[in-house]
Design a protein around this motif. Sequence first.
Motif, PDB file in Angstrom:
ATOM      1  N   ASP A 122      48.752  29.821  55.355  1.00  0.00           N
ATOM      2  CA  ASP A 122      49.686  30.820  55.882  1.00  0.00           C
ATOM      3  C   ASP A 122      49.637  32.091  55.042  1.00  0.00           C
ATOM      4  O   ASP A 122      50.613  32.834  54.945  1.00  0.00           O
ATOM      5  CB  ASP A 122      51.106  30.246  55.930  1.00  0.00           C
ATOM      6  N   ILE A 123      48.466  32.346  54.462  1.00  0.00           N
ATOM      7  CA  ILE A 123      48.301  33.545  53.631  1.00  0.00           C
ATOM      8  C   ILE A 123      48.022  34.747  54.522  1.00  0.00           C
ATOM      9  O   ILE A 123      47.003  34.796  55.218  1.00  0.00           O
ATOM     10  CB  ILE A 123      47.146  33.347  52.624  1.00  0.00           C
ATOM     11  N   LYS A 124      48.907  35.717  54.486  1.00  0.00           N
ATOM     12  CA  LYS A 124      48.683  36.942  55.260  1.00  0.00           C
ATOM     13  C   LYS A 124      47.636  37.765  54.514  1.00  0.00           C
ATOM     14  O   LYS A 124      47.830  38.118  53.350  1.00  0.00           O
ATOM     15  CB  LYS A 124      49.988  37.737  55.390  1.00  0.00           C
ATOM     16  N   HIS A 125      46.564  38.064  55.179  1.00  0.00           N
ATOM     17  CA  HIS A 125      45.486  38.730  54.462  1.00  0.00           C
ATOM     18  C   HIS A 125      44.792  39.757  55.347  1.00  0.00           C
ATOM     19  O   HIS A 125      44.856  39.715  56.577  1.00  0.00           O
ATOM     20  CB  HIS A 125      44.474  37.705  53.963  1.00  0.00           C
ATOM     21  N   TYR A 126      44.129  40.683  54.665  1.00  0.00           N
ATOM     22  CA  TYR A 126      43.297  41.705  55.277  1.00  0.00           C
ATOM     23  C   TYR A 126      41.899  41.562  54.669  1.00  0.00           C
ATOM     24  O   TYR A 126      41.778  41.531  53.447  1.00  0.00           O
ATOM     25  CB  TYR A 126      43.790  43.107  54.928  1.00  0.00           C
ATOM     26  N   ALA A 127      40.863  41.499  55.479  1.00  0.00           N
ATOM     27  CA  ALA A 127      39.490  41.486  54.954  1.00  0.00           C
ATOM     28  C   ALA A 127      38.848  42.824  55.290  1.00  0.00           C
ATOM     29  O   ALA A 127      38.726  43.170  56.464  1.00  0.00           O
ATOM     30  CB  ALA A 127      38.702  40.327  55.556  1.00  0.00           C
ATOM     31  N   VAL A 128      38.468  43.559  54.283  1.00  0.00           N
ATOM     32  CA  VAL A 128      38.017  44.940  54.470  1.00  0.00           C
ATOM     33  C   VAL A 128      36.632  45.138  53.846  1.00  0.00           C
ATOM     34  O   VAL A 128      36.448  44.851  52.660  1.00  0.00           O
ATOM     35  CB  VAL A 128      39.008  45.921  53.801  1.00  0.00           C
ATOM     36  N   PRO A 129      35.664  45.635  54.605  1.00  0.00           N
ATOM     37  CA  PRO A 129      34.338  45.897  54.021  1.00  0.00           C
ATOM     38  C   PRO A 129      34.380  47.046  53.020  1.00  0.00           C
ATOM     39  O   PRO A 129      34.996  48.076  53.286  1.00  0.00           O
ATOM     40  CB  PRO A 129      33.475  46.281  55.234  1.00  0.00           C
ATOM     41  N   ILE A 130      33.735  46.845  51.881  1.00  0.00           N
ATOM     42  CA  ILE A 130      33.652  47.873  50.827  1.00  0.00           C
ATOM     43  C   ILE A 130      32.178  48.089  50.500  1.00  0.00           C
ATOM     44  O   ILE A 130      31.525  47.209  49.948  1.00  0.00           O
ATOM     45  CB  ILE A 130      34.394  47.400  49.548  1.00  0.00           C
ATOM     46  N   ASP A 131      31.654  49.252  50.830  1.00  0.00           N
ATOM     47  CA  ASP A 131      30.255  49.560  50.513  1.00  0.00           C
ATOM     48  C   ASP A 131      30.064  49.800  49.019  1.00  0.00           C
ATOM     49  O   ASP A 131      30.977  50.236  48.323  1.00  0.00           O
ATOM     50  CB  ASP A 131      29.811  50.841  51.249  1.00  0.00           C
ATOM     51  N   ASP A 132      28.869  49.546  48.521  1.00  0.00           N
ATOM     52  CA  ASP A 132      28.513  50.008  47.174  1.00  0.00           C
ATOM     53  C   ASP A 132      28.424  51.515  47.205  1.00  0.00           C
ATOM     54  O   ASP A 132      27.747  52.073  48.076  1.00  0.00           O
ATOM     55  CB  ASP A 132      27.140  49.463  46.761  1.00  0.00           C
ATOM     56  N   ILE A 133      29.072  52.187  46.273  1.00  0.00           N
ATOM     57  CA  ILE A 133      28.927  53.646  46.274  1.00  0.00           C
ATOM     58  C   ILE A 133      28.258  54.153  45.006  1.00  0.00           C
ATOM     59  O   ILE A 133      27.946  55.306  44.881  1.00  0.00           O
ATOM     60  CB  ILE A 133      30.266  54.373  46.473  1.00  0.00           C
ATOM     61  N   GLN A 134      28.016  53.282  44.049  1.00  0.00           N
ATOM     62  CA  GLN A 134      27.243  53.634  42.861  1.00  0.00           C
ATOM     63  C   GLN A 134      27.840  54.789  42.073  1.00  0.00           C
ATOM     64  O   GLN A 134      27.116  55.563  41.466  1.00  0.00           O
ATOM     65  CB  GLN A 134      25.809  53.998  43.274  1.00  0.00           C
ATOM     66  N   GLN A 135      29.137  54.947  42.147  1.00  0.00           N
ATOM     67  CA  GLN A 135      29.813  55.939  41.321  1.00  0.00           C
ATOM     68  C   GLN A 135      31.067  55.276  40.794  1.00  0.00           C
ATOM     69  O   GLN A 135      32.129  55.399  41.392  1.00  0.00           O
ATOM     70  CB  GLN A 135      30.214  57.163  42.141  1.00  0.00           C
ATOM     71  N   ASN A 136      30.961  54.604  39.678  1.00  0.00           N
ATOM     72  CA  ASN A 136      32.079  53.805  39.186  1.00  0.00           C
ATOM     73  C   ASN A 136      33.370  54.598  39.035  1.00  0.00           C
ATOM     74  O   ASN A 136      34.455  54.081  39.311  1.00  0.00           O
ATOM     75  CB  ASN A 136      31.717  53.163  37.842  1.00  0.00           C
ATOM     76  N   ALA A 137      33.251  55.860  38.610  1.00  0.00           N
ATOM     77  CA  ALA A 137      34.461  56.630  38.340  1.00  0.00           C
ATOM     78  C   ALA A 137      35.237  56.969  39.607  1.00  0.00           C
ATOM     79  O   ALA A 137      36.392  57.375  39.541  1.00  0.00           O
ATOM     80  CB  ALA A 137      34.107  57.914  37.574  1.00  0.00           C
ATOM     81  N   VAL A 138      34.608  56.813  40.743  1.00  0.00           N
ATOM     82  CA  VAL A 138      35.234  57.133  42.010  1.00  0.00           C
ATOM     83  C   VAL A 138      35.635  55.868  42.765  1.00  0.00           C
ATOM     84  O   VAL A 138      36.416  55.892  43.702  1.00  0.00           O
ATOM     85  CB  VAL A 138      34.253  57.994  42.864  1.00  0.00           C
TER      86      VAL A 138
END
Lengths: 173, 173, 173, 173, 173, 173
Positions: free
Chosen positions: A67-83
Amino acid sequence: MHLKRAFYIGRFQPFHKGHYSVIKTIGKDIDELVIGVGSAQRSHETPNPFTAGERIMMIRHSLADTDIKHYAVPIDDIQQNAVWVSYVTARTPPFDIVYSNNPLILELFEEAGIETKQPPMYHRDKYSGTLIREKMIAGEDWEQFVPEAVTEVIEEIDGVRRLKNVSGSDQTF
Amino acid sequence: MHLKRAFYIGRFQPFHKGHYSVIKTIGKDIDELVIGVGSAQRSHETPNPFTAGERIMMIRHSLADTDIKHYAVPIDDIQQNAVWVSYVTARTPPFDIVYSNNPLILELFEEAGIETKQPPMYHRDKYSGTLIREKMIAGEDWEQFVPEAVTEVIEEIDGVRRLKNVSGSDQTF
Amino acid sequence: MHLKRAFYIGRFQPFHKGHYSVIKTIGKDIDELVIGVGSAQRSHETPNPFTAGERIMMIRHSLADTDIKHYAVPIDDIQQNAVWVSYVTARTPPFDIVYSNNPLILELFEEAGIETKQPPMYHRDKYSGTLIREKMIAGEDWEQFVPEAVTEVIEEIDGVRRLKNVSGSDQTF
Amino acid sequence: MHLKRAFYIGRFQPFHKGHYSVIKTIGKDIDELVIGVGSAQRSHETPNPFTAGERIMMIRHSLADTDIKHYAVPIDDIQQNAVWVSYVTARTPPFDIVYSNNPLILELFEEAGIETKQPPMYHRDKYSGTLIREKMIAGEDWEQFVPEAVTEVIEEIDGVRRLKNVSGSDQTF
Amino acid sequence: MHLKRAFYIGRFQPFHKGHYSVIKTIGKDIDELVIGVGSAQRSHETPNPFTAGERIMMIRHSLADTDIKHYAVPIDDIQQNAVWVSYVTARTPPFDIVYSNNPLILELFEEAGIETKQPPMYHRDKYSGTLIREKMIAGEDWEQFVPEAVTEVIEEIDGVRRLKNVSGSDQTF
Amino acid sequence: MHLKRAFYIGRFQPFHKGHYSVIKTIGKDIDELVIGVGSAQRSHETPNPFTAGERIMMIRHSLADTDIKHYAVPIDDIQQNAVWVSYVTARTPPFDIVYSNNPLILELFEEAGIETKQPPMYHRDKYSGTLIREKMIAGEDWEQFVPEAVTEVIEEIDGVRRLKNVSGSDQTF
């Protein structure tokens, strides 16, 4: 009413019982969980056989018995750690805390002033994406390491055949 | 068991009762609905005040009172129409049919051999993102046009103040 | 009248007699051949010394002594396998069949429902881009492995000097 | 009046006494120096712990005790060598000469018709970014290898702690 | 032997008799012609209905009745004018001269030290991509303005139907 | 010792006396000023004739007669407002306060928890980039609106000729 939301990220290639176990544990402390599907743009590679969409389906169907309410969201690699932190927060519902065992992720969120916490480690030697993919390629039993819903998704998309095919490739042509 | 999944996309700036009504109708014919959150990378602009994450939260909370199994997935603008369908399908669970009233979207999916269908139109003159945003800026009543859950999300993120602020900007500096 | 078009892709660093031989064989079965010049954005590196434009010129001049109607089209690496097929088909004339010995390329086109075929392998131990580049760097005879037109192009652009220079670089600064 | 401007590029992770010494030497021959801060988009990684902004501050403060007029400009990796020179020249004041010991950089500017010159090498075995970062991680004395201003910047941003943290990461999650 | 190569660029939406006529004229002065297919990444829009691949096919088939040796190369919009010339030259065979009537293109190549020349203007009021697309949408006679080979290509891809469909779209959803 | 640093951003097409005046005022309150050169990737367009490098040179030479310690840093448009603040802070030295009259910029930094302040407005009707560029194109006196150093830079790069040329272009080809 303020909901307590947490963030948890993985590549989920594929989603396995280790992930499932961690999420069940985290779920006890929070109202909603945002699950980042990392390296979302990658697929059809030995270390990343499944698309983001396929991985989202694995997660949603596996957690259907909780019963865990969750969102699954795609996250691309952006290769800019500071951002990266603001890239993540722009595509996810606001969250209060990050659960991770990865030092880089912990560092990035801490520098951004977001609370972090290390979840209990599952047996990483037992539940490992790398190991599962190797078993798929070798034709050995991998189904025991993943929730049943994941097996069904991989069958629906004929995923083992795909992995076997692309693992024969040197990825350059 | 093969689930019948459909795809529906909008910008949802914000998610309003027109969207809600269409989704309720579509939901009767299918097992699962994949909802694309378009122009995902945009926010803090007069026509696009809310982030993808905020819009996902609006959708999920609004549909909590239905039993429609759905996925809300951010879809960035990629400005390459000929690649767009496969960009979408790579980040979404497999679907069998697309519901849309937009001629471009219909054309792109039809050229890709995916079935399309036009959902019944809601009252576009009544429920319109543009109109709702204008009312927010003008300080008029906008809450009647959106599900109650959306009002709560916009309050949580102080969204009306944000929209008022950025709408005073010429977007170039 | 429908023309039978095929697609064949390589990096062509440089275009050599092995490529030439495969294309001659494919050419017998089709009306027109679309030749993808892969990793088009790369140049001035030990494994990729030549620009896409230079490689296109090598191909066109080498095939001038055949009657194979062909298109040479630069294809950038996009690092998103699930989108790659539509990226390719958007910048190439429509084709009916793909010739390749690369498992990844075969898998991607097959998943997209496009017919594939494995061309006869040329002697890969004899004709190899890697080997030819090593001989260029070492100052050994490489001309015997490429069509005469390729030798002329490489001389026109002073390509061996370029390769020798960049091969001394660690590519990071 | 035409000013003689030169270009010099490094990653400066961190800016050390070797860089300082080369710049002092170059500075004798020119009016203004444009300093490219390479791999600008990278940070929070073992080989690239510091942001472009932090590195710019190191450079500016270190050179404050000289009278060398200089510009420090972030230069992202663009992974297209054939375009790189014009990418650099578009974001930098016009320059007449490039100082570098890197064969790739020398080749690219020479092909573009820009004069190049190899500066005297500093003791690369003594002053090395890699070595300095290793010492930071190991808790050894690294301050002797960098200008005092660099030590101050790294303290201001708590840089050693950051490097230690991210160096424990496998950079994939 | 040095071949005299020229560069000519257009969007070719579609390739029409005006383009054909200019190319015939240019062809008299040179050995080979490099034809850039601009805005290559765009398609399925009212001003850009055709993909780069389709436009390449139009060019090649239209020029089949001439003896002009040519290369048709897709050129994406990169929105960085200062980098554009080297972006073009990296993906095209080396050329000595640019033919254009566009002031921006002339300026960019001239600043790069490449010779430019204005070709004789064709009747722009008569042969115009905009006019041809309007006639396609209106169902009027457009075939008289394009080479016969272009008509065949557009029929093969069912291009008029596509243009009619997407022209009904507001391009945002 | 903690230095008080501020951030100020503009497009500076070109840098004019209004900018100069604002910076002189800001300079009284702070130790160092970080100057963002916005839309850095744009040049050779009617509204953006000058490259980032040229604009940096204008700024540095104009401020040479002041004792304001400053950094001029190119900032590309990234078209993702929610990520923009961290994009800026990753390439600039850390700053404590932002000076701006632009509502969007104020909103973005305020949401990120960074202090903002509105500098005194210069006479925007008198000192305006748009007006200066119009005068350049019309051949009227523009030099009175910019610092003398800017006139010198524009002469060095033959900037008025460039602007006149590209302003005759419709920017599409």
